[in-house]
Design an enzyme around this catalytic site. Sequence first.
Site, PDB file in Angstrom:
ATOM      1  N   PRO A 141       0.823  -1.215   0.000  1.00 43.27           N
ATOM      2  CG  PRO A 141      -0.791  -1.546   1.657  1.00 43.27           C
ATOM      3  CD  PRO A 141       0.518  -2.086   1.145  1.00 43.27           C
ATOM      4  N   GLY A 156       3.425   2.939   5.441  1.00 46.89           N
ATOM      5  CA  GLY A 156       4.435   2.561   6.411  1.00 46.89           C
ATOM      6  C   GLY A 156       5.101   1.235   6.138  1.00 46.89           C
ATOM      7  CB  SER A 204       4.960   1.629  -1.107  1.00 43.42           C
ATOM      8  OG  SER A 204       4.734   2.959  -0.670  1.00 43.42           O
ATOM      9  CB  ALA A 257       9.584  -1.635  -2.464  1.00 45.26           C
ATOM     10  CG  ASP A 300      12.023   2.955   4.965  1.00 40.96           C
ATOM     11  OD1 ASP A 300      12.341   2.673   6.139  1.00 40.96           O
ATOM     12  OD2 ASP A 300      10.933   3.474   4.658  1.00 40.96           O
TER      13      ASP A 300
END
Length: 341
Positions: A118, A122, A125, A128, A170
């Site tokens: 989504p 959190g 996304s 990635a 991240d």
Amino acid sequence: MTTSSAPGKVYLFGEHAVVYGEPAVPCAIERRARVTVERRDDELLRVHADDLSLDGFTVEYSGTSESKPDVAVSESLIDAAMGYVDAAVEQAREAVAEERGEDVSDVGFDITIESDIPLGAGLGSSAAVTVAGIDAAARELGVELSPATVADRAFRAEYDVQEGEASRADTFCSAMGGAVRVEGDDCRRIEAPDLPIVVGFDGGAGDTGALVAGVRKLREEYGFAADTIEAVGDIVREGEQALADGNVAELGRLMDFNHGLLEALGVSSRSLDRMVWAARDAGAEGAKLTGAGGGGCVVALDETDETRTALRFTPGCEEAFRAELDRDGVRVEQAPSEEGA
């Protein structure tokens, strides 16, 4: 045509504090973003995106897009999403130029993004998509980058888009996979058992930039807010040992503490708090928000189905699912030589 994919992530501990040099421990999960890149004969970028949290859209442009896709997501999130695509392409072009000494600044691409993660919830996304986009675009131009190089370039891309507020957590986690520890520029994979991760999603999304800026303002204005951020770092250090020992009960207790501190910093929300308490009441070892906050997802630890069931019946929770640890980071799904195979 080249396709690469990269996983999303959850934070066991450390979001927000990691921006200020404190450690954080995110874990990659088996939900992925896939980016397909095909070189064009002109300098245009044509981006088509399909994400489970928004309607599909297509944008074609040269440079920064001035058009706005008509989708049910805030303009700030769409601007950020397109910014990550632009930054990923720029990083791939720079990598190829450094590797080959070839100017590819005017090479255009058709880019398709398909994500199980989504947007803005959190679960990483943007990281990635950025990681997979850099990997796929560089491969499409004939250069294979190491995961560590992809991680570094993806961080640079996020740093630019987030105007200096990004950490390496991240992007490093998405590029490398598994569980990682990030403290400033010190990034490394760490051993972790298979954890009983359950995720609850409220269907919303927080504005990462605004939330990070809000924490920064608190930290600058109040000494106790700075102390709170340092306390999050202390929780991470305690949690590392619990993770190494496979002590899920202790991990859960520390996650509960971490959520309380994030609440104090003003980055939780009613929907996130409801899901956290529903998970705890259902017997989860611990539960907390994951990511920037303001809406999106919580992460809980529970070997049983009780937490997932409870979350599904919690007002405001749109989806609850189990998330396995993904020990793979960025990977190529279709290399240029495989086209038409």
